[in-house]
Design an enzyme around this catalytic site. Structure first.
Site, short mmCIF file in Angstrom:
data_model
loop_
_atom_site.label_atom_id
_atom_site.label_comp_id
_atom_site.label_asym_id
_atom_site.label_seq_id
_atom_site.Cartn_x
_atom_site.Cartn_y
_atom_site.Cartn_z
N PHE A 126 67.55 39.48 -53.22
CA PHE A 126 67.16 40.49 -54.34
C PHE A 126 68.14 41.56 -54.34
CE2 PHE A 126 64.56 43.96 -55.90
CZ PHE A 126 64.28 43.60 -57.25
N GLU A 364 61.56 48.85 -48.08
CA GLU A 364 60.57 48.68 -49.16
C GLU A 364 59.48 50.04 -49.25
OE1 GLU A 364 58.91 44.90 -49.48
OE2 GLU A 364 60.49 43.78 -48.42
#
Length: 390
Positions: A126, A364
């Site tokens: 991703f 993240e």
């Protein structure tokens, strides 16, 4: 108020622990030897073999819906399993998974991308982060220009996990600059490596490394739009949000294993005629680590429990991510100090963890971004002090 695990949760946790202990931990010394020789600790075929063994144990697709052959486990159970995975530094993960936003694919895309990824026949990555953007995920410059039935992509993504191995990427690109990133101006595309993008390895202080992805006039058929045109940033935020309770769950397992090593060492290592565990300095490091570990455990399980209740988990997950990542860094640092010079060598996994866990405070969502989210939620009245018990 009952803080115990249910019989089912305990059974799943114990079975995962049994598998990790019997099948994965015995590979640790070889993994360390390979990494000292600058080789992957576990190659793709070995990972696949372990995943198929785990499938016989019943572990396949922890979060994958049952219609695709997965377990579709509740978040709390997934958290417990990721803690068990964290107990070993061998880079293992259970198979049968696919990116959560890949389920937005249409029927044809599911046949071509989703199902083969779940079955392990394809590898995805991703890509939303770009050079110069970092935590500012909305600062997207990679462009996608419509030409007939195709889109032409130009730009670069960076720090992409699995980017060196993936044969296709879910990439978010700007398709309408006037609308802006948050106004529906971005779109997610499924782009095969064979369509022309290339990856460049990024060396880091940890083992392995992410990739930079370069797109130069890469033509992508319109049929490869994931979801709807203009939905890209929304999908990207869903992808990022999923891991915020799983990352600290993994950190919990690392901290537990490392602290166990420190206790064992403190009870056997002797200096000046007595065990080092008799020294107050060592005792306090062990005590502080246990307190922080337990505090992190309940923040993490509460975040997972919030997901299972169907509530908005962002505030709880940000607290779990922030505290869990800080906790494991502090615990591993103390464990290295307790081991002294041996902890600093590559004969033990402690220095490896020391490098590995530092990333948890960055990817993240950095510590700073988690603090921003937590404080903003309180200042704007999105949540109350004390959460659901307030």
């Amino acid at each position: 108020m009952d803080f115990s695990l249910s019989d089912e949760e305990r059974a799943v946790r114990d079975t995962a622990r049994q598998f990790i202990t019997r099948e994965v931990m015995p590979l640790e010394q070889e993994a360390l030897r390979r990494e000292r020789a600058h080789q992957p600790g576990l190659d793709r075929s070995e990972l696949r073999e372990l995943q198929l063994k785990a499938k016989k144990f019943g572990f396949w697709g922890l979060s994958t819906p049952e219609e695709y052959g997965g377990m579709d486990l509740p978040a709390v159970m997934q958290s417990l399993i990721w803690t068990e995975i964290g107990r070993t530094f061998v880079q293992f993960r259970f198979g049968g998974e696919a990116d959560n936003i890949l389920y937005y694919a249409n029927d044809e895309q599911k046949k071509e991308y989703l199902v083969p990824t779940i079955e392990g026949e394809r590898i995805s990555c991703f890509a939303i982060t770009e050079p110069g953007a970092g935590s500012d995920a909305a600062n997207i410059k990679l462009s996608a220009r419509r030409e007939g039935d195709d889109w032409v992509l130009n730009g670069e993504k960076t720090f992409i996990t699995n980017g060196n191995d993936a044969d296709f990427v879910i990439v978010v690109a700007v398709t309408d600059r006037e609308k802006g990133v948050r106004g529906g101006g971005t779109t997610a595309f499924l782009v095969d490596r064979s369509m022309g993008w290339r990856s460049e390895f990024i060396q880091t202080m940890g083992e392995g490394g992410p990739a930079a992805l370069v797109f130069e006039d890469v033509r992508v058929p319109h049929r490869n739009v994931l979801g709807e045109v203009g939905q890209g940033f929304e999908l990207g935020m869903q992808w990022i949000g999923k891991g915020r309770y799983l990352i600290p769950s993994n950190a919990l397992g690392i901290a537990e294993r490392a602290l166990g090593m420190a206790i064992e060492y403190a009870n056997t290592r002797e200096t000046f005629g007595r065990k080092i565990g008799d020294n107050q300095a060592i005792q306090w490091m062990i005590a502080d680590s246990e307190v922080e570990l337990e505090a992190a455990r309940w923040l993490i399980l509460r975040a997972a429990w919030t997901v299972d209740q169907g509530w908005d988990p962002r505030h709880a997950s940000s607290m779990a991510k922030l505290y869990g990542a800080t906790m494991v860094n502090d615990v591993v640092d103390r464990v290295m100090q307790i081991h002294g010079g041996m902890g600093y060598t590559r004969e033990l996994p402690i220095e490896r963890w020391y490098r590995q866990v530092r990333l948890m405070r960055i990817y993240e969502g950095t510590d700073e971004m988690q603090r921003l989210i937590i404080s903003r939620d309180l200042l704007r009245g999105y949540t109350k002090i004390g959460g659901h018990l307030a």
